[in-house]
Design a protein around this motif. Structure first.
Motif, PDB file in Angstrom:
ATOM      1  N   TYR A 151      10.115   7.353  12.616  1.00 59.68           N
ATOM      2  CA  TYR A 151       9.125   8.321  13.109  1.00 59.68           C
ATOM      3  C   TYR A 151       9.647   9.753  12.947  1.00 59.68           C
ATOM      4  CZ  TYR A 151       6.377  10.918  16.577  1.00 59.68           C
ATOM      5  OH  TYR A 151       5.600  11.852  17.216  1.00 59.68           O
ATOM      6  N   ALA A 152      10.892   9.998  13.329  1.00 63.61           N
ATOM      7  CA  ALA A 152      11.477  11.342  13.201  1.00 63.61           C
ATOM      8  C   ALA A 152      11.508  11.778  11.737  1.00 63.61           C
ATOM      9  CB  ALA A 152      12.876  11.366  13.806  1.00 63.61           C
ATOM     10  N   ARG A 153      11.879  10.855  10.844  1.00 64.52           N
ATOM     11  CA  ARG A 153      11.902  11.185   9.408  1.00 64.52           C
ATOM     12  C   ARG A 153      10.511  11.516   8.900  1.00 64.52           C
ATOM     13  NH1 ARG A 153      10.496   8.116   5.491  1.00 64.52           N
ATOM     14  NH2 ARG A 153      10.937   6.135   6.519  1.00 64.52           N
ATOM     15  N   LEU A 154       9.513  10.706   9.302  1.00 63.25           N
ATOM     16  CA  LEU A 154       8.137  10.973   8.868  1.00 63.25           C
ATOM     17  C   LEU A 154       7.649  12.321   9.394  1.00 63.25           C
ATOM     18  CD1 LEU A 154       6.612   7.406   9.332  1.00 63.25           C
ATOM     19  CD2 LEU A 154       6.991   8.592   7.162  1.00 63.25           C
ATOM     20  N   CYS A 155       8.018  12.663  10.617  1.00 61.67           N
ATOM     21  CA  CYS A 155       7.640  13.972  11.156  1.00 61.67           C
ATOM     22  C   CYS A 155       8.260  15.100  10.337  1.00 61.67           C
ATOM     23  CB  CYS A 155       8.042  14.084  12.631  1.00 61.67           C
ATOM     24  SG  CYS A 155       6.971  13.129  13.739  1.00 61.67           S
ATOM     25  N   ARG A 156       9.533  14.952   9.961  1.00 63.57           N
ATOM     26  CA  ARG A 156      10.168  15.970   9.113  1.00 63.57           C
ATOM     27  C   ARG A 156       9.439  16.079   7.776  1.00 63.57           C
ATOM     28  NH1 ARG A 156      14.741  13.442  11.093  1.00 63.57           N
ATOM     29  NH2 ARG A 156      15.092  12.325   9.144  1.00 63.57           N
TER      30      ARG A 156
ATOM     31  N   MET B  27       0.842  -1.187   0.000  1.00 63.99           N
ATOM     32  CA  MET B  27       0.000   0.000   0.000  1.00 63.99           C
ATOM     33  C   MET B  27       0.885   1.248   0.000  1.00 63.99           C
ATOM     34  SD  MET B  27      -2.875  -0.944   2.910  1.00 63.99           S
ATOM     35  CE  MET B  27      -4.172   0.146   2.383  1.00 63.99           C
ATOM     36  N   LYS B  28       0.364   2.307  -0.533  1.00 67.30           N
ATOM     37  CA  LYS B  28       1.062   3.582  -0.448  1.00 67.30           C
ATOM     38  C   LYS B  28       0.971   4.076   0.992  1.00 67.30           C
ATOM     39  CE  LYS B  28      -0.081   5.001  -5.126  1.00 67.30           C
ATOM     40  NZ  LYS B  28      -0.836   5.958  -5.934  1.00 67.30           N
ATOM     41  N   LYS B  29       2.002   4.817   1.409  1.00 72.06           N
ATOM     42  CA  LYS B  29       2.002   5.347   2.781  1.00 72.06           C
ATOM     43  C   LYS B  29       0.769   6.205   3.045  1.00 72.06           C
ATOM     44  CE  LYS B  29       6.768   6.026   2.930  1.00 72.06           C
ATOM     45  NZ  LYS B  29       7.907   6.822   3.367  1.00 72.06           N
ATOM     46  N   SER B  30       0.332   6.945   2.047  1.00 73.76           N
ATOM     47  CA  SER B  30      -0.852   7.794   2.235  1.00 73.76           C
ATOM     48  C   SER B  30      -2.096   6.950   2.502  1.00 73.76           C
ATOM     49  CB  SER B  30      -1.065   8.702   1.022  1.00 73.76           C
ATOM     50  OG  SER B  30      -1.246   7.921  -0.152  1.00 73.76           O
TER      51      SER B  30
ATOM     52  N   VAL C 132      -6.802   8.085  16.660  1.00 73.34           N
ATOM     53  CA  VAL C 132      -7.635   8.968  17.483  1.00 73.34           C
ATOM     54  C   VAL C 132      -8.270   8.168  18.619  1.00 73.34           C
ATOM     55  CG1 VAL C 132      -9.728  10.393  17.477  1.00 73.34           C
ATOM     56  CG2 VAL C 132      -8.053  10.619  15.621  1.00 73.34           C
ATOM     57  N   GLN C 133      -8.807   7.007  18.280  1.00 73.71           N
ATOM     58  CA  GLN C 133      -9.455   6.150  19.279  1.00 73.71           C
ATOM     59  C   GLN C 133      -8.492   5.775  20.407  1.00 73.71           C
ATOM     60  OE1 GLN C 133     -11.058   2.535  17.618  1.00 73.71           O
ATOM     61  NE2 GLN C 133     -11.430   1.625  19.617  1.00 73.71           N
ATOM     62  N   TYR C 134      -7.230   5.478  20.069  1.00 76.24           N
ATOM     63  CA  TYR C 134      -6.253   5.025  21.064  1.00 76.24           C
ATOM     64  C   TYR C 134      -5.306   6.137  21.524  1.00 76.24           C
ATOM     65  CZ  TYR C 134      -7.758   0.236  20.468  1.00 76.24           C
ATOM     66  OH  TYR C 134      -8.506  -0.923  20.452  1.00 76.24           O
ATOM     67  N   ASP C 135      -5.513   7.351  21.053  1.00 79.02           N
ATOM     68  CA  ASP C 135      -4.689   8.501  21.419  1.00 79.02           C
ATOM     69  C   ASP C 135      -3.203   8.227  21.167  1.00 79.02           C
ATOM     70  OD1 ASP C 135      -4.217  11.097  22.277  1.00 79.02           O
ATOM     71  OD2 ASP C 135      -3.969  10.491  24.373  1.00 79.02           O
ATOM     72  N   MET C 136      -2.907   7.790  19.947  1.00 76.74           N
ATOM     73  CA  MET C 136      -1.530   7.535  19.536  1.00 76.74           C
ATOM     74  C   MET C 136      -1.223   8.375  18.301  1.00 76.74           C
ATOM     75  SD  MET C 136      -1.096   3.443  19.986  1.00 76.74           S
ATOM     76  CE  MET C 136      -1.758   2.625  21.442  1.00 76.74           C
ATOM     77  N   ASP C 137       0.009   8.783  18.196  1.00 77.58           N
ATOM     78  CA  ASP C 137       0.439   9.600  17.065  1.00 77.58           C
ATOM     79  C   ASP C 137       0.337   8.766  15.780  1.00 77.58           C
ATOM     80  OD1 ASP C 137       1.986  10.965  15.085  1.00 77.58           O
ATOM     81  OD2 ASP C 137       3.101  11.975  16.672  1.00 77.58           O
ATOM     82  N   PRO C 138      -0.428   9.239  14.789  1.00 82.14           N
ATOM     83  CA  PRO C 138      -0.566   8.473  13.550  1.00 82.14           C
ATOM     84  C   PRO C 138       0.763   8.266  12.822  1.00 82.14           C
ATOM     85  CG  PRO C 138      -1.658  10.604  13.355  1.00 82.14           C
ATOM     86  CD  PRO C 138      -1.233  10.472  14.769  1.00 82.14           C
ATOM     87  N   LEU C 139       1.664   9.229  12.913  1.00 79.94           N
ATOM     88  CA  LEU C 139       2.959   9.057  12.250  1.00 79.94           C
ATOM     89  C   LEU C 139       3.815   8.007  12.970  1.00 79.94           C
ATOM     90  CD1 LEU C 139       3.896  12.690  11.158  1.00 79.94           C
ATOM     91  CD2 LEU C 139       2.882  10.837   9.789  1.00 79.94           C
ATOM     92  N   PHE C 140       3.639   7.871  14.273  1.00 80.13           N
ATOM     93  CA  PHE C 140       4.315   6.800  15.005  1.00 80.13           C
ATOM     94  C   PHE C 140       3.813   5.444  14.509  1.00 80.13           C
ATOM     95  CE2 PHE C 140       4.184   3.643  18.373  1.00 80.13           C
ATOM     96  CZ  PHE C 140       5.534   3.527  18.670  1.00 80.13           C
ATOM     97  N   LEU C 141       2.496   5.316  14.365  1.00 83.80           N
ATOM     98  CA  LEU C 141       1.933   4.053  13.876  1.00 83.80           C
ATOM     99  C   LEU C 141       2.361   3.782  12.435  1.00 83.80           C
ATOM    100  CD1 LEU C 141      -1.600   4.294  15.483  1.00 83.80           C
ATOM    101  CD2 LEU C 141       0.283   2.791  16.181  1.00 83.80           C
ATOM    102  N   LEU C 142       2.477   4.828  11.633  1.00 79.57           N
ATOM    103  CA  LEU C 142       2.984   4.656  10.267  1.00 79.57           C
ATOM    104  C   LEU C 142       4.441   4.196  10.291  1.00 79.57           C
ATOM    105  CD1 LEU C 142       2.500   4.866   7.209  1.00 79.57           C
ATOM    106  CD2 LEU C 142       3.144   7.292   7.368  1.00 79.57           C
ATOM    107  N   ALA C 143       5.228   4.736  11.206  1.00 84.53           N
ATOM    108  CA  ALA C 143       6.622   4.305  11.353  1.00 84.53           C
ATOM    109  C   ALA C 143       6.685   2.821  11.716  1.00 84.53           C
ATOM    110  CB  ALA C 143       7.340   5.143  12.416  1.00 84.53           C
ATOM    111  N   LEU C 144       5.789   2.396  12.590  1.00 87.81           N
ATOM    112  CA  LEU C 144       5.717   0.986  12.968  1.00 87.81           C
ATOM    113  C   LEU C 144       5.403   0.119  11.743  1.00 87.81           C
ATOM    114  CD1 LEU C 144       5.791  -0.769  15.609  1.00 87.81           C
ATOM    115  CD2 LEU C 144       3.314  -0.578  15.595  1.00 87.81           C
TER     116      LEU C 144
END
Length: 161
Positions: A145-150, A1-4, A15-27
């Motif tokens: 995660y840091a790269r995705l945030c940048r 799948m594309k990252k988007s 949102v439901q679990y109050d976790m950073d979406p970019l962190f989950l994308l990094a995972l």
């Protein structure tokens, strides 16, 4: 799948679990390169835990594999209630799980929530998520995660989980 596309799946669950979406994308990126069809047999787990349980050989193997975007193990899916307490018909249930990538995110978040009951620091949480076998795993995920945030013009959260 594309990252988007993966990020679109992640957003409502984050949102439901109050976790950073970019962190989950990094995972997802670290675990499967965002490939929802990724399956990996965890041989060490199989030899140590599944084989001695004396299930049907196919069930042992299915419970010892990691699945999908977040590579949650079959045994963990069982522990988190995905199989409804039964270990029969595991193959059909794994097929159903793999057909719904949003479940990959959901069960990763459930696992992280379970880990957070005994670990608070993101490094500890990530080590336990990965089973502790790779001491570099937390750094690898946090670097992604840091790269995705940048890339998204964001400052990384101190505690994204």
């Amino acid at each position: 799948m594309k990252k988007s596309e993966v990020l679109a799946l992640i957003h409502p669950v984050s949102v439901q679990y109050d976790m950073d979406p970019l962190f989950l994308l990094a995972l997802c990126e670290r675990e499967s390169s965002c490939d929802e069809s990724e399956v990996r047999l965890e041989n060490g787990f199989y030899r140590r835990y599944s084989r001695p349980m004396a299930f049907l050989a196919s069930t042992e193997v299915l419970l010892s594999a990691s699945y999908g975007l977040t590579q949650v193990m079959g045994e963990v899916l069982y522990e988190l209630g995905y199989f409804g307490g039964a270990k029969d018909n595991v193959a059909a249930l794994i097929d159903a799980y793999m057909a719904k990538p949003e479940l990959h995110i959901e069960y990763a978040c459930r696992l992280i929530e379970r880990i957070k009951k005994t670990a608070t620091h993101p490094r500890q949480i990530l080590l336990r998520y990965n089973g502790g076998g790779n001491p570099n795993y937390p750094t690898e995920v946090m670097n992604i995660y840091a790269r995705l945030c940048r890339e998204h013009d964001r400052t990384p959260a101190e505690s994204p989980v």
